[in-house]
Each structure stands twice: as C-alpha cells, then as structure tokens.
Design an enzyme around this catalytic site. Sequence first.
Site, PDB file in Angstrom:
ATOM      1  N   GLY A  94       0.830  -1.204   0.000  1.00  0.00           N
ATOM      2  CA  GLY A  94       0.000   0.000   0.000  1.00  0.00           C
ATOM      3  C   GLY A  94       0.858   1.244   0.000  1.00  0.00           C
ATOM      4  N   GLU A  95       0.233   2.345  -0.380  1.00  0.00           N
ATOM      5  CA  GLU A  95       0.957   3.606  -0.381  1.00  0.00           C
ATOM      6  C   GLU A  95       0.078   4.690   0.185  1.00  0.00           C
ATOM      7  OE1 GLU A  95       3.207   4.867  -3.565  1.00  0.00           O
ATOM      8  OE2 GLU A  95       3.521   2.882  -4.429  1.00  0.00           O
ATOM      9  N   GLY A  96       0.701   5.574   0.917  1.00  0.00           N
ATOM     10  CA  GLY A  96      -0.023   6.728   1.413  1.00  0.00           C
ATOM     11  C   GLY A  96       0.832   7.954   1.207  1.00  0.00           C
ATOM     12  N   GLY A  97       0.309   9.059   1.624  1.00  0.00           N
ATOM     13  CA  GLY A  97       1.034  10.304   1.433  1.00  0.00           C
ATOM     14  C   GLY A  97       2.360  10.320   2.168  1.00  0.00           C
ATOM     15  N   MET A  98       2.374   9.691   3.333  1.00  0.00           N
ATOM     16  CA  MET A  98       3.564   9.804   4.150  1.00  0.00           C
ATOM     17  C   MET A  98       4.449   8.561   4.120  1.00  0.00           C
ATOM     18  SD  MET A  98       3.363  12.773   5.154  1.00  0.00           S
ATOM     19  CE  MET A  98       4.846  12.686   6.150  1.00  0.00           C
ATOM     20  N   VAL A 101       4.110   0.878   2.183  1.00  0.00           N
ATOM     21  CA  VAL A 101       4.196  -0.363   2.939  1.00  0.00           C
ATOM     22  C   VAL A 101       4.501  -1.502   1.980  1.00  0.00           C
ATOM     23  CG1 VAL A 101       3.041  -1.931   4.515  1.00  0.00           C
ATOM     24  CG2 VAL A 101       2.478   0.492   4.552  1.00  0.00           C
ATOM     25  N   LYS A 117       7.199  -0.700   6.675  1.00  0.00           N
ATOM     26  CA  LYS A 117       6.693   0.645   6.396  1.00  0.00           C
ATOM     27  C   LYS A 117       7.871   1.581   6.201  1.00  0.00           C
ATOM     28  CE  LYS A 117       2.924   3.579   7.533  1.00  0.00           C
ATOM     29  NZ  LYS A 117       1.535   3.282   7.758  1.00  0.00           N
ATOM     30  N   ASP A 210      -4.341   7.787  14.500  1.00  0.00           N
ATOM     31  CA  ASP A 210      -4.906   7.610  13.161  1.00  0.00           C
ATOM     32  C   ASP A 210      -5.705   6.311  13.116  1.00  0.00           C
ATOM     33  OD1 ASP A 210      -5.509   8.239  10.569  1.00  0.00           O
ATOM     34  OD2 ASP A 210      -3.604   7.541   9.733  1.00  0.00           O
TER      35      ASP A 210
END
Lengths: 843, 189
Positions: A94-98, A101, A117, A210
């Site tokens: 997965g990918e997020g802004g910060m 993973v 991560k 979060d």
Amino acid sequence: MSPSSDGAGSTLADQRAHRLYALLDRVIDLTVDEREAVLAGCPEDLAAEVRAMLAEDEDGADDGFLETPPSFAFAPVETTPRQIGPYRILETLGEGGMARVFLAEQEEPVRRRVALKLLRIEATSRELQVRFEIERNAMGRLEHPNIGKILEGGTTDDGHPYFAMELVEGPPITAYCDEHQLDLEARLRLFAEVCRGVDHAHGKLLLHRDLKPSNILVAEVDGKPLPKIIDFGIAKSLEGALTDRTLATGGRLLGTPAYMSPEAIAGTDGELDVRSDVYALGVVLYELLTGSRPYQTANATLGAILKQITENDPKKPSTRVSSLEVDESAGLAAARRVDARTLSRRLEGDLDWVVMKALARDRRERYASAAELAAEIERYLNDEPVVARPPTAAYVLRKLARRHRTAAAAAGVALVAVLLGVLGIGIGLARAKRAEAKAVHEARVAVEARQDADRMVEFLVGILRGSGVDDPDSTKPPAERTALELLDAGAARIDRDFADQPAVAARLSYTVAGVYRELGQVETARQQAEKALALQLEDPAASARDIARTRVEIATDTLTADRPDEAKAQLEEALQLVPTGNDAETLSLRADIFDVLGRVERRLRDYPAAEAHLKQSVALFRTHPDLKRSDLARALNNLGTTYFSQRRWPEAEASFREAKKILDQVLPPGHVRRAGMNDNLAAALASQGKLEEAAPLFEQALAERRLRLPPDHPAFGDSLNNLGSLNLDLDRPEVAEGLLRESLAIREQALGPDNPKTAWSLDNLARAVGNQGRLAEAIALQERALAIREKALGPEDALVARSLEHLAELSRAAGDVTAAEAFEHRAARIRPSDPGNRTRAPE
Amino acid sequence: MEDLSPPSDETTQLFTRWREGDREVTEELVEQLYQELRKQARFFLLRERQGHTLQPTELVNEALLRLLGSDVQAADRTHFFALAARAMRRILVDHARRKNASKRLGPDELTVIETGILPVSEPAVDVAALNDALDRLATVAPRPARLVELRYFGGLTNREAADVLDVSVATAERDWKTARTWLRRELAP
C-alpha cells in the site's frame, strides 16, 4: 519559434507574430474554401504557416490537447527498493502520502515475512534520529494480542526511517464484518477487543492518532477472528519529524478527516490525548453498526467535512439507519442478520447513547479511556445499564431495580454512590464508589431498615429530577446541570427531608462529603462531614465505628487545609472509638487512622511517630487481602515520603517501588497519582546517584503528564529540565539539549523570561551545548542565565556564582584567559571555596 | 494549525480592491493564493491515500472557503477562480521546473515535502514549455492567453471563463480554438 529571443530582431518578429495570429484567428472558423480565398490574398510565408498550423490541429483533432486540466494526487511515482536493511522487498502492499508499505522477507536470523513501512520523510539530523529511536522503543514495548507488533526499525542509507511490523493478513474490520455477515453482538465483541488493545497502548503511553478501519485488520486464528491494530504510534513519530521540516512551508495536519476528533482539527497536536483515540473508535463503532460514517464525507469538500465535525452532532445511529432508502437499509440489515426495522430498534436507546458519548464533541463528555468504552460495550452485551445514558430517574431505577433488586431496596448508601456515579461525576469515582458500595452493602444489609431505603429512593429521585430543589434560580433541566449543582441541591434537601431520621441524614451527609472531596471541594466536604458528626453524636444508636469514620474524614480535610493540630485531635478521638476485632472493615478503619495520623505527624516534623504509625498502617493494609490495594499504595507512598524527608534514600526507594508497582496495576495510565509516583521514585533514585535508573522514570512521568496536562503546563518544564539535566550527567549532551530546549521554551512561556526556573533551563542548556563543543553559543546561554539570576536572586547568590564558574570554564576552553580569570574572580568573591560540582537542578 | 486559519481580513480587503478594479494588488493576491493552495495541497498530501485525485477546482474551492469564507457571491467566486488559475499555474510550473532540473530518476522526495503537490500523472504537455508559450502568446494576444490559463490551469468551463473575461461564450469558444491551434504549433517537438 521564439519571437522575442534575439534583441534586434524582436520587433520584427513580434510584428510577424501579431500578423500571423490575426490571420489564424480570422480563418479559424471558416470553411476550407473560404479559408483558401482569404489565404490566397496573403503573403505566401504567412499563408503557408497558417495552413501548417491548421493541418496539425486537424491531425490532432481528437487528442484532447489542453482539454483536460491536470489533476493532482498525493503520492509520487516511485521505484520500489529491492532491499531495506536486512529485508528483501517482495511487493508493495500500500501507499499513502507519508509512507509506503511493502511485503518484505527477512532471512537471518529467522526467516519471516513482515510488513515494512518506509516513511517518505528523511531523518537527517542526529536529533531527529534519536527521536525516531525513542518512538520505536515505545512502540516496541507494546505486547498485546490485538496490536500488530513492531519488530524493529532503522533508517535507510538515504535517511528514510522504516519500521518492520508483524504481517497481519486480513481485511479491515468493517469489511470483515460485512463479508462474514456478523450480527451486532459479534461486531460489538470484536470492537471491544479493539478497545482493549488501544487501552493497552495508552497504558504504555502511546496514542494511535490515526485509528480507522484500514488500520484495524482482522486476521483469523484457529478459525476465530482476531482484530489487530496496526501503525500504533507512527503518526506521532511522523509528526515529530514534520515539525522541524515543515514549519516554513505551511501547515500540517495528520490523520484522516473523517476519523479526526474536533480537537485534532482545531487544536495543536500537543493537546491530543487518549480521548482523541476514543473519538476515532467511536467513528469506527458507528461504521460497524450503521454501515456509514457519522458525517457524510463522500462528496463533501474538506472544509465542509471539518466544519461538520467541529460544529454539528452526527445523526444518531438509529436515525441514520431508519432514514436510509428501503433497499439500502435492507442490505445493511441483512449484513447484520436482522431486518431493517429490527436493526433501527436495536440501535435505538443504549447503543445510540454509547456511540454518541464516544463521539461527543467536547472530549470531557466522552469516555475517559478506551477501557471505559470497552467496559461500556461489555455492559451492554451483559444487559447491564450503560453509563452513557442520562440518569433519568426512571431509567436508572428501572435498570437498578432489575439488576440489584435487593440492593436497591435495602442499601441506601450504595444507591447514592451508584446514582452519583451514573451522573457522570467521574469514571474513577464511580468505579471506586461502586466497589465501596458493594462492600458497604454486604456489611450492612442485615441492619438496613426497609423504610429508610424507601425514603432514600424518593430523595434520590428528587435530586435526579431536579424537582423541588431549593434553587429557584436554576431553570436548567437536570440533565444539563453539572453534577456539582445537583449535589448542592441534594445536600440542601438532606436537613429538610430527613429531619425526623437523623441516622439516614448522617449517612447521606457523610456520603455527600466524600463526593465533594472527590470533586475537590474540600471545605464543603468538611462542613458536610461535621454535620454528619453532629447528628451521629446526638444519635444514641449511632455506631462508634461510623463516628470514627466521620472523624477520619474531617481530619483528612483539616490536614488538607493545613491545620495539623486540629486534625491530630480528631484522629486521637477516632482511635478511641475503633472497636476490637479483625474484620475487614475494622482493620481498614484502623489502617486509615494510622495513615492520616502519620501524615499529620510528618507535617509536624515528628518523624519517628510518623514512621511508626505509617508502618502500622502499611502492615494492616497488607494483612487483609480484601482491603483496597490503592490504599496500601497510598500508605507506602506516605511512608516513603517520610523516609525521604529524613534523607533515608534506600528505604524511601523501597517503599516507593512497592507503591508504584501497585498503582501501575490498579490505576489507568496517565492518572495523576501514577505520574507523581514515578517522580517520587525517580527522585529517590537520583538522590542516590542511580541516574540510569531514574531517567526512564522521569521520562515516564513526563509521558504520563503529556497524556493529561495541556502542553504548556509548567509541570512539563520541570519534568523536561529534570530529564535533561539527568541526561547531561549521563554524558548524553545531544539528548539533553533537545529536552532542555523544550523545557526552556515552556518555562519562558509559562513562567516568563525572568524566572529563576527559566535560568535553570538556560544554565543546563549552556552545559549541554558547551559539552558538545559549541562554546560561543554556550557562553551566550549562560550569560542569559546569569543576568536572570543577578536580577531575581541578587548579585551575591550562590547560583550567580554557579553561572560565573561555568562561564569561566567555557571562556578558558575557548582560549580567552582574560575573560576566564575575570569570571573566576567574580565567582570567588561570592563563593570563596568550591562547594562541589552541582550540575543537577534541585527541583 | 496553520492551514486552518480563519478567513483572512487582509485577503478579503485585497480581494475587494482587486474586484473594484485595482490591479496593483493582483500579484499580492496571487501570492497569497499560491501559499494557500500549497497549504491545501499539503493537507491533502498528508492524509489521503494514493489513488485519490483532486481537480484544480476542488483545491481552489477549499482555498476560497478558507480565505473568503462561505458567503461569497457568485460573481466574486468566478473572479476568485480567475486569480486562483494563475496561482495554480505557478504551482504546476514550479513542479515542472524542479522536475526538469532534477537529474535523478523518479521524483525527488524533497520536492514532495517542499511543494506538497504533484500532478496525478505527468500532464500530457510539458508544463514549463506551455508556460513559456503562454507568456509569448500573451504579448501577441492577451485575452486568448488568459483564457487558456483559466481553462487549463484553473479548471474553469468555457462559460465560466467567458464570464471572467467579460466576453460572449461564442467569442471565448473562438479564442480557445485559435489559441489551441497556435499553442499546438508552439509546443510541437
């Protein structure tokens, strides 16, 4: 083609461009034949160029050139690393802004798969890396079946921090529940487990920050669902790193809007506490029950979402479900194995109340901890009354009558306690009172008179309805009054309603006094207790034990008001009244008397007597396993403090240690008594030079305070300064520097720039900076400390000499012998002989 | 938190002056919008999962709410968008320039932190080149250049852009066709 690229020709080129554009514009909407007619009359080079442009446009007619404005995303396209630390990267999860993973594999020392991560930010400075390590250590302390474990972490060669985490294979909790069509009970059971996990982390002083379904995955173990919370504490470490990084570039807000509490949106990050996580849990619960989030966020702009969260209460879950379209609610209900009408009805009432309490915009109205929320869910599942529901007399009495038929009829005191607890006076209090009420009930059930109880119930219902109370000014309905207002109203009625029953009136006054004490109203508490005492002394049937109890309470309040002699007289009277016997109640009464007596004697500096009595108290509390463990801890702490006052450090340490062990077990994290306990033990250790051991305790006290106190509270300045100077002694000047800077900032803010405590932070900071070889900076800091001290303490103060001596030392190290000698000379005038090297602030 | 600042009086005043015809404040307003949009973008960057995309109008809407509050008249809204289009253009050009300057493969992390905004996929056109071409077009034909800015960088429809430029929709349509044909030639490899 660049019309203005060369100086001399630019005018000509410009003119040509103008003509060309005009010509193009003239023919653009014409038919082919019309175009040719126009172009034929133009200079050939212009006509040719226009024809070429039109032809190119024709060719690309469908390519959407400039038609679609660029849209934006929040993650750049990146290459996937092959190896991070000891981990081989297998695929992207997965990918997020910060962060990103990855699924990764470790081969040595054990072959295992992990979720890895990788943060997008860089931790380039030493300080930042140290901070990440502290965070990682905190995360590493989490050991709970419902928390995905952080295995280890590090920093890549190019400075990106990473965390290796237990790989949890399963969908988010909401998806899991829907896929398996779990009914409401099953969902609530899973959710309660999640709350327990969150509470465990809170106990280790980590907020999640979060929480949302995608961070709560459900794995199956032996065919049973096991929810696991991932990413605990990572938001916090990100925030730490971003603070430095982004101050110049604009704001930052970490979290996910739909799950963010109003205070997370409105306040600074430092103000978050466990109740912000409780809020996020409330959103998750809402989603589990109703299939949607409290606020409609799907098509709303961010501003609208934030506005909704901070300004409006969400729809109650039952209302949300019943307002859905028929087909939608049918699907929702089917996924919960009920029909739509039943679902709405099941949510109405208790579950509505519980969810809305968790989501209260004012966090003081939420559950005080995740454990409380878990307990509430468990209460619901056990058909017990939930505390979220407002205490309408009818509801409370109905529930009480159902669950405690005998108690409600017989044990008036217990009822008062439970009802006051329900009023929301405080969870801790309610719990304590409930336990106490049970004990009281068991001891007294035989002698309770039934008619007393009937009158008592009436009295309580009166309080709760707010009817007929002696407060004509108050027009508020009872639900909106504070507990204190209701209590005042009720207390005023005791005299009037129970004039003919002094025994009941005395018992009520005594109980009410205890509640006032818990609420910090010591003087009112003492008055109520005095009233109870007066009634008891007139009542020939009053038991000696009850009178003694009342006297102990009066003594406690009197000691708090710093009138130790009066307190001592009360206690000596009380001691005369204690019956012989070894039952739990007698023992605990005797132990309480000795405990308070010991405190009084310590206050009077009669240490031998204080020690003897406190030892007796500790021994008594130890004898009986049924006595409250927190009372034993209290007596041990008092004994330790007595040793401490006599500089008997090892004995103080032993007492504090035992007390701390108990409190850590029985009190929720962040409890003010726990923070105080850590400080006490740390002080005893530091006094013996056991700095390595004291440091983590100071740290823990600091963290406990962080959970509950506002971030600019001066207590942080103290904690940070202590911890900083400790690290200085441990020869860790870099760590010390960060802490001391924080301490300095808080003290300058909270105490002012001219406060002697601020000078302590400056002094210690000067040493931390100087020990890292930054001499000029250190001198400037110490000179600031010196100026404050001269002004606040006078030019002859020993602390002025302390500053001067350090300045001399720094100047000498910097090679400025003249300045060094001048400083030494000034110091020598104040302090002829060196009193020894004191680097720690005596705070 | 900084990015949740209440509507700024200063901005409102600047905007009022601009709307009343004071063009001297344009640069200052654009600068404020530019900062605000970057904050907005950062905000999204930090909290959204990849895959969530954002149209320029969404970003600008947020900035509008933040800077001018929610009760803004329709005409003012349009004007605001016109200004925002220029700010968006700056953001995209900044990004394109930085990217062109970077010799590394793949995006530069620091860029993300600094600008907080990235196109969802690289735009089909070379934004830096488009920017230069638009500057040149503006000396030849200012209004069509403005129109392209509004539609491409600001995400406005033709009708909205026509409103801003105070021309008929037909004129805007024609300007668009001509400018597009012109720019296609300018940007041809």
